[in-house]
Design a protein around this motif. Structure first.
Motif, mmCIF file in Angstrom:
data_model
loop_
_atom_site.group_PDB
_atom_site.id
_atom_site.type_symbol
_atom_site.label_atom_id
_atom_site.label_comp_id
_atom_site.label_asym_id
_atom_site.label_seq_id
_atom_site.Cartn_x
_atom_site.Cartn_y
_atom_site.Cartn_z
ATOM 1 N N ARG A 37 86.366 -6.210 68.099
ATOM 2 C CA ARG A 37 87.546 -6.922 68.267
ATOM 3 C C ARG A 37 87.333 -8.297 67.482
ATOM 4 N N ASN A 38 88.217 -8.689 66.719
ATOM 5 C CA ASN A 38 87.820 -10.061 65.754
ATOM 6 C C ASN A 38 86.501 -10.110 65.300
ATOM 7 N N GLU A 42 82.282 -4.193 70.626
ATOM 8 C CA GLU A 42 82.619 -4.181 71.883
ATOM 9 C C GLU A 42 82.105 -2.649 72.551
ATOM 10 N N ASP A 140 96.904 -2.190 69.730
ATOM 11 C CA ASP A 140 96.273 -3.084 70.202
ATOM 12 C C ASP A 140 95.332 -4.123 69.413
ATOM 13 N N LEU A 142 92.515 -3.625 67.708
ATOM 14 C CA LEU A 142 91.215 -3.283 67.637
ATOM 15 C C LEU A 142 90.713 -2.618 66.279
#
Length: 153
Positions: A37-38, A42, A140, A142
């Motif tokens: 994410r960004n 994760e 989302d 991701l």
């Protein structure tokens, strides 16, 4: 490295195949799967659902708690977990494992969610070329990365 857009993919579409031998930054056949994410990794187990598996990691935890299908067909063999793994602590090759290393009965790699498929590569340790595919997920935001693969598109 370099990266190019391939186009849209759906959940479950075959997007690559696992290299069936030792390859760049890999000691054997497996898929390295990362969720980002960004630009920050994760834990993939947060997203992947429970599945039948064998743990061959040296003791890393296997704790899937999400709803996503797996990028390879089960049963899953966990070769290395996420984070501070047995391999990281034993061999000190790197300080943190940013994904999970898995293998299974098929070499097909599937998109876990729909999105835009990219093919890329970068120079790995020792100057080898490490190929990957990335799906920027449309629902989302991701990104999922799939390494130690051959392109299928």
């Amino acid at each position: 490295g370099t990266e190019s857009e391939v186009g849209s993919v759906g959940q479950g579409d075959v997007i690559a195949t696992i290299i069936q031998y030792q390859s760049c930054n890999s000691t054997g056949t497996h898929l390295h799967f990362t969720v980002s994410r960004n630009g920050a990794a994760e834990n993939p187990f947060t997203y992947l659902k429970s599945v039948s598996y064998t743990n061959k990691s040296g003791g890393d935890s296997f704790t899937p708690s999400g709803s996503w299908e797996w990028p390879i067909d089960p049963p899953i063999q966990l070769n290395q977990g996420y984070g501070d793994t047995w391999y990281v602590r034993t061999f000190h090759a790197y300080s943190f494992h940013n994904g999970i290393d898995i293998s299974g009965p098929s070499s097909n790699v599937k998109a876990v969610k729909p999105g835009t498929l990219f093919q890329g590569s970068y120079v790995g340790n020792g100057g080898c070329l490490l190929k990957y595919v990335r799906v920027h997920q449309s629902d989302d935001g991701l990104d999922t990365f799939y390494l130690h693969i051959n392109y299928t598109h």
